[in-house]
Design an enzyme around this catalytic site. Structure first.
Site, PDB file in Angstrom:
ATOM      1  N   PHE A 273       0.678  -1.217   0.083  1.00  8.93           N
ATOM      2  CA  PHE A 273      -0.113  -0.124   0.055  1.00  8.93           C
ATOM      3  C   PHE A 273       0.907   1.219   0.047  1.00  8.93           C
ATOM      4  O   PHE A 273       1.978   1.125   0.148  1.00  8.93           O
ATOM      5  CB  PHE A 273      -0.865   0.115   1.131  1.00  8.93           C
ATOM      6  CG  PHE A 273      -2.307  -0.020   0.910  1.00  8.93           C
ATOM      7  CD1 PHE A 273      -2.912  -1.254   0.240  1.00  8.93           C
ATOM      8  CD2 PHE A 273      -3.305   0.783   1.637  1.00  8.93           C
ATOM      9  CE1 PHE A 273      -4.278  -1.431  -0.353  1.00  8.93           C
ATOM     10  CE2 PHE A 273      -4.491   0.543   1.444  1.00  8.93           C
ATOM     11  CZ  PHE A 273      -5.062  -0.220   0.409  1.00  8.93           C
TER      12      PHE A 273
ATOM     13  N   GLN B  97      -8.933  14.111   4.062  1.00  2.94           N
ATOM     14  CA  GLN B  97      -8.120  13.317   3.151  1.00  2.94           C
ATOM     15  C   GLN B  97      -9.085  12.878   1.740  1.00  2.94           C
ATOM     16  O   GLN B  97     -10.058  12.858   1.855  1.00  2.94           O
ATOM     17  CB  GLN B  97      -7.739  11.852   3.685  1.00  2.94           C
ATOM     18  CG  GLN B  97      -6.973  11.168   2.477  1.00  2.94           C
ATOM     19  CD  GLN B  97      -6.349   9.820   3.068  1.00  2.94           C
ATOM     20  OE1 GLN B  97      -7.100   8.891   3.492  1.00  2.94           O
ATOM     21  NE2 GLN B  97      -5.162  10.077   3.236  1.00  2.94           N
TER      22      GLN B  97
ATOM     23  N   HIS C  66      -9.112  11.088  -1.352  1.00  2.00           N
ATOM     24  CA  HIS C  66      -8.667   9.836  -1.883  1.00  2.00           C
ATOM     25  C   HIS C  66      -8.098  10.108  -3.475  1.00  2.00           C
ATOM     26  O   HIS C  66      -8.870  10.384  -4.188  1.00  2.00           O
ATOM     27  CB  HIS C  66      -9.514   8.680  -1.813  1.00  2.00           C
ATOM     28  CG  HIS C  66      -8.677   7.210  -1.895  1.00  2.00           C
ATOM     29  ND1 HIS C  66      -8.359   6.686  -3.029  1.00  2.00           N
ATOM     30  CD2 HIS C  66      -8.521   6.212  -1.394  1.00  2.00           C
ATOM     31  CE1 HIS C  66      -7.814   5.654  -2.941  1.00  2.00           C
ATOM     32  NE2 HIS C  66      -7.912   5.143  -1.598  1.00  2.00           N
TER      33      HIS C  66
ATOM     34  N   LEU D  46     -15.333   4.876  -4.370  1.00  2.00           N
ATOM     35  CA  LEU D  46     -13.767   4.470  -4.211  1.00  2.00           C
ATOM     36  C   LEU D  46     -13.348   3.263  -5.090  1.00  2.00           C
ATOM     37  O   LEU D  46     -13.998   2.195  -5.046  1.00  2.00           O
ATOM     38  CB  LEU D  46     -13.624   3.995  -2.599  1.00  2.00           C
ATOM     39  CG  LEU D  46     -12.446   3.427  -2.094  1.00  2.00           C
ATOM     40  CD1 LEU D  46     -11.379   4.585  -2.194  1.00  2.00           C
ATOM     41  CD2 LEU D  46     -12.564   3.053  -0.633  1.00  2.00           C
TER      42      LEU D  46
ATOM     43  N   GLU E  89      -6.777   1.774  -3.157  1.00  2.00           N
ATOM     44  CA  GLU E  89      -5.268   1.845  -3.333  1.00  2.00           C
ATOM     45  C   GLU E  89      -4.566   0.578  -3.473  1.00  2.00           C
ATOM     46  O   GLU E  89      -3.687   0.402  -4.090  1.00  2.00           O
ATOM     47  CB  GLU E  89      -4.852   2.454  -1.914  1.00  2.00           C
ATOM     48  CG  GLU E  89      -3.349   2.733  -2.213  1.00  2.00           C
ATOM     49  CD  GLU E  89      -3.028   3.636  -0.782  1.00  2.00           C
ATOM     50  OE1 GLU E  89      -3.537   4.841  -0.806  1.00  2.00           O
ATOM     51  OE2 GLU E  89      -2.149   3.417   0.043  1.00  2.00           O
TER      52      GLU E  89
ATOM     53  N   ARG F  63      -0.941   9.417   0.071  1.00  2.00           N
ATOM     54  CA  ARG F  63      -2.388   9.718  -0.671  1.00  2.00           C
ATOM     55  C   ARG F  63      -2.332  11.271  -0.829  1.00  2.00           C
ATOM     56  O   ARG F  63      -2.863  11.346  -1.965  1.00  2.00           O
ATOM     57  CB  ARG F  63      -3.575   9.307   0.247  1.00  2.00           C
ATOM     58  CG  ARG F  63      -3.781   7.911   0.235  1.00  2.00           C
ATOM     59  CD  ARG F  63      -5.297   7.365   0.668  1.00  2.00           C
ATOM     60  NE  ARG F  63      -5.251   6.020   0.760  1.00  2.00           N
ATOM     61  CZ  ARG F  63      -6.122   5.416   1.281  1.00  2.00           C
ATOM     62  NH1 ARG F  63      -6.726   6.038   2.384  1.00  2.00           N
ATOM     63  NH2 ARG F  63      -6.202   4.209   1.262  1.00  2.00           N
TER      64      ARG F  63
ATOM     65  N   HIS G 292     -12.448  11.630   1.457  1.00  2.00           N
ATOM     66  CA  HIS G 292     -12.492  10.215   1.612  1.00  2.00           C
ATOM     67  C   HIS G 292     -12.512   9.995   3.374  1.00  2.00           C
ATOM     68  O   HIS G 292     -13.010   9.189   3.638  1.00  2.00           O
ATOM     69  CB  HIS G 292     -11.235   9.769   1.159  1.00  2.00           C
ATOM     70  CG  HIS G 292     -11.153   8.140   1.593  1.00  2.00           C
ATOM     71  ND1 HIS G 292     -12.171   7.145   0.969  1.00  2.00           N
ATOM     72  CD2 HIS G 292     -10.356   7.446   2.046  1.00  2.00           C
ATOM     73  CE1 HIS G 292     -11.969   5.885   1.490  1.00  2.00           C
ATOM     74  NE2 HIS G 292     -10.558   6.110   1.897  1.00  2.00           N
TER      75      HIS G 292
ATOM     76  N   ARG H 228      -3.432  10.643   6.604  1.00  2.00           N
ATOM     77  CA  ARG H 228      -3.551   9.145   6.948  1.00  2.00           C
ATOM     78  C   ARG H 228      -3.187   8.206   5.903  1.00  2.00           C
ATOM     79  O   ARG H 228      -3.221   8.556   4.680  1.00  2.00           O
ATOM     80  CB  ARG H 228      -4.981   8.854   7.169  1.00  2.00           C
ATOM     81  CG  ARG H 228      -5.369   7.263   7.285  1.00  2.00           C
ATOM     82  CD  ARG H 228      -6.571   6.970   8.013  1.00  2.00           C
ATOM     83  NE  ARG H 228      -7.558   6.941   6.784  1.00  2.00           N
ATOM     84  CZ  ARG H 228      -7.726   6.142   5.804  1.00  2.00           C
ATOM     85  NH1 ARG H 228      -6.941   5.041   5.637  1.00  2.00           N
ATOM     86  NH2 ARG H 228      -8.604   6.063   4.969  1.00  2.00           N
TER      87      ARG H 228
END
Lengths: 591, 233
Positions: free
Chosen positions: A119, A240, A242, A252, A255, A286, A353, A398
């Site tokens: 990730f 955040q 995304h 979504l 990731e 991100r 997100h 995050r």
């Protein structure tokens, strides 16, 4: 007041991952626990998490909790509290093994161990090679976790109040939180739930923005309740975006798609992330990837007729890998775009997100607020965990895979602290009836009928305007001028909300009333977000100021605190000292 | 675009009625889902009741009967529907209001399937091993979102909702019977072995036809029966 009243040791508001993990710990710890949720528990937004949960199990590549800690501190752009981050990363393996024992159907490696994928923002050896730290159940990890936690709670006979809407916290003169006023959506009946401890686990406020991965229920209810109870919100400017939402819609695309080897291309067919993050490329943090996509589009290299998105290419992974590892996003892409990622790339664009900010807590889940000279005095009886809380492990940005971890670790930690609190606090404190009356006023306010003189407002158009204002004035790139205008617009909308009425006044399953009260909550979160964003004159993590493009550790290595009562901003220091290891001092952040 | 929507408010109505709604053409956009349309219709009349949350088919809130078939509004393309789009609450479940049904019995049956992993062996400090092949057995079972489309389409469940567990609950039963980490298989099979809980399934297969996640409860029920048969030989 003549109301239905129930009494429990522990009350949990919200039945997502944080609430259910806490509930399970409490039920197994022999506490009388009630879980209040405005939707049936398995409808909670944890269900939509896709990619996985981070833990340094080292099932695929070498790993250690300390490397995970480093990545998280760096990912947070050094705004995360290092004591909490150390605690979380050390606890990660244990909570993931527990999930396996609860029945979570993790994907598996050939040796029977839990499957882990790469990730963004993950590294081995403090910033060297890419790590593979994200434990996954295909691309439905949140669903798998939420359902397993709910199932274990059924086994533990946890008491659920399904489809009950929490109105406001009940706090007494000494500052103790003694429960909540809620109402049963089915009947419209108000109910006072008294509890020695209350845990807020209501998730984030992703509905603040027009384009979002978030469910319609994510309206920051708990955050707003805390604000109204006199608790400031921490770091609300950090929202955040995304990198890979389905373009134009917001759903979504995990990731994990890039973790499995997918990459982004612009209109020229260029893998542009190589320019922005030479080492990590598509698996940079991100905030970095989202800014890069937004920059490509701003500079005219976007794809499609309107040049308003980029493409996520998975074709080279092959049909088998896509079917096996990414079945959910393939389904979403085919449903919403008619695009099968086996055959064509997916159009994507950054989408709201996650709320990094929230209700300030310490690493035991206790809500903390400034009292005189102490910046972090526990609010007796009140706890928060998960996205509603700001502990703060995510700081300014995050890392993917850390939110499922956050809800598990701190849901569990909060429950353990509650059990301790209950051992010392045997009795319910007397309830302050004025608190009940105040909360009731918020509920009955929506009984008001339209005076018919054209002065009234409607809920849904106001909500639409608010989401547009937040997107136009407080999005990926921010400036003083644009945000200043945004603050005035949000204030004007809030004033108009005072004149809003609903047409439906029936008691039975009145969804209009629920939505009206959700908008009130969203409005409080909006003002907290945009005021905090305007206040922070630097760029850090997800907060990018065009007028202040650099991080400024000298002046801004501190947490924002927004208070609703006097519409004021305050600040408190970052906890840079971990529990047992040396601190990671701020460094330039490159991927 | 025209809609015909089932309306019932127990406080004011003695009988349900179908109400016409019109979504103006300028509000109809390409790629729109039925839920998007419903949210716009609710702006015309905020008393229109339906459940919804995630908007992309993972939370399971917005199951309803759409032109005669159970499905999720959020992943049903408007363009695929014939107008007037007729929306009714799930058949076979008590109506609370408009498109909102009482799913209490559905949850009771789910709980009766004991949908939780049971393993009373000493707990290792790491994960319990499971081979990829054993894990593959759970595919097609664990993904259920409990929307209720299947059970609400099942005539056997309509007739005996209190005794027959219904396809959704039985899919969960199968999910735990199949899980190599679970140790309660014998108990699970014994629980299901009567004339009602499992055997009221007459393989009508409506469940499989309507499942918005493409799952196959009918096959899962067949697998439980075969497992039961093998045990009894």
């Amino acid at each position: 007041m003549n109301l239905t009243r129930r009494k429990f040791d522990a009350l949990i508001i919200g039945a997502g991952g944080a609430g259910l993990r806490a509930a399970l710990q409490l039920s197994n710890g022999d506490a009388k626990v009630a879980v209040v949720s405005k939707v049936f528990p398995t409808r909670s937004h944890t269900v939509a998490a896709q990619g996985g949960v981070n833990a340094a199990l080292a099932n695929v590549l070498p790993d250690s909790w300390h490397w995970h800690m480093f990545d998280t501190v760096k990912g947070s752009d050094y705004l995360g509290d290092q004591d909490a981050i150390e605690y979380m990363c050390r606890a990660a393996s244990k909570v993931v093994y527990e999930l396996d024992h609860f029945g979570v159907p993790f994907s598996r490696l050939d040796n029977g161990n839990i499957y882990q994928r790469a990730f963004g923002g993950q590294s081995q050896n403090f910033g060297q090679d890419q790590a593979a730290r994200t434990c996954a159940a295909a691309d439905r990890t949140g669903h798998a976790i939420l359902h397993s936690l709910y199932q274990q709670n059924l086994r533990a006979r946890t008491h659920f109040f399904d489809e009950y809407f929490a109105v406001d916290l009940l706090r007494d003169e000494q500052g103790f939180v003694l429960g909540v006023l809620a109402f049963e959506i089915l009947t419209g009946e108000p109910i006072v739930i008294e509890a020695k401890t209350t845990l807020i686990a209501t998730g984030g406020a992703g509905q603040l923005f027009r384009t979002t991965t978030n469910a319609l229920i994510n309206t920051g209810d708990g955050m707003a309740m805390a604000l109204r109870a006199g608790v400031p919100l921490e770091d609300m400017e950090f929202v955040q975006f995304h990198p890979t939402g389905i373009a134009g819609r917001g759903m979504l695309i995990t990731e994990g798609a890039r973790g499995e080897g997918g990459f982004l291309v612009n209109a020229d067919g260029e893998r542009f992330m190589e320019r922005y993050a030479p080492r990590a490329k598509d698996l940079a943090s991100r905030d970095v990837v989202s800014r890069s996509i937004a920059t490509e589009v701003r500079e005219g290299r976007g794809c499609g007729r309107n040049r308003d998105h980029v493409l996520l290419d998975l074709r080279h992974l092959g049909a088998d890998a896509i079917r096996h590892r990414l079945p959910g996003i393939r389904e979403a892409s085919m449903t919403f775009l008619g695009v099968d990622p086996i055959e064509a790339p997916i159009p994507v664009f950054p989408t709201c997100h996650y709320s990094m900010g929230g209700i300030p807590t310490n690493r035991f889940g206790q809500v903390v607020a400034p009292v005189k000279d102490t910046p972090e005095d526990p609010v007796p009886g009140l706890y928060a965990a998960g996205e509603a809380a700001c502990v703060s492990v995510h700081g300014a940005n995050r890392l993917g895979g850390n939110s499922l971890l956050d809800i598990l670790v701190f849901g569990r930690a909060a429950a353990n602290h509650i059990l301790e609190y209950l051992r010392e606090n045997h009795y319910h404190r007397p309830l302050d009836e004025t608190a009940v009356e105040q909360a009731m006023a918020r509920l009955t306010r929506w009984d008001r009928k339209d005076p018919g003189d054209g002065s009234s407002e409607q809920v849904e158009p106001l909500k639409r305007e608010l989401r547009k204002v937040m997107e136009d004035h407080c999005s990926v790139f921010r400036t003083d001028e644009v945000m200043r205008e945004g603050v005035e617009k949000v204030r004007a909308l809030r004033e108009r909300l005072n004149h809003a009425v609903i047409a439906d006044h029936s008691a039975t399953f009145n969804t209009a009333r629920v939505e009206a009260m959700e908008l009130e909550n969203l409005m409080d979160c909006a003002i907290a977000t945009i005021r905090s964003a305007l206040g922070r004159e630097e760029s850090r993590g997800a907060h990018s100021r065009i007028d202040f493009p650099d991080r400024d550790d000298q002046h801004w290595l501190k947490h924002s605190l927004y208070s609703l009562a006097d519409d004021s901003l305050d600040y408190k220091p970052v906890r840079t000292q971990p529990n047992t290891v040396p601190s990671f001092p701020p460094k330039e952040r490159v991927y | 675009m025209e809609f015909s929507i089932y309306r019932f408010n127990p406080e004011t109505d003695t009988l349900p009625k179908m109400q016409r709604f019109t979504l103006p053409d300028d509000q109809v956009e390409p790629g729109m889902m039925l839920l998007d349309a419903l949210l716009l219709l609710k702006e015309q009349d905020d008393s229109l009741g339906f459940r919804r949350s995630c908007q992309h088919g993972v939370c399971g809130s917005d199951g309803m009967n759409i032109n005669g078939m159970n499905g999720l509004a959020c992943i049903t393309p408007l363009a695929d529907l014939e107008a007037p789009v007729t929306l009714r609450p799930f058949p076979g479940m008590p109506v609370i209001r408009d498109l909102i049904v009482d799913m209490g019995n559905f949850w009771d049956q789910y709980r009766k399937a004991e949908p939780w992993l049971v393993n009373d062996s000493p707990e290792p400090e790491v994960e319990r091993k499971q081979s990829p092949e054993d894990r593959d057995q759970l595919d097609g079972l664990y993904e259920c979102i409990l929307c209720g489309c299947c059970s609400a389409a099942c005539p056997s469940y309509w007739w005996n909702p209190d005794k027959f567990l219904g396809p959704a609950a039985l899919l969960q039963a199968a999910r735990f019977i199949q899980d190599s980490r679970d140790e309660a298989t014998d108990h699970r099979l014994a629980q299901l072995d009567d004339a009602w809980k499992l055997y009221r399934c007459h393989t009508i297969m409506n469940c499989t036809q309507v499942c918005p996640k493409g799952l196959n409860p009918s096959r899962a029920i067949g697998d439980i029966r075969r497992t039961m048969l093998k045990k009894s030989l």
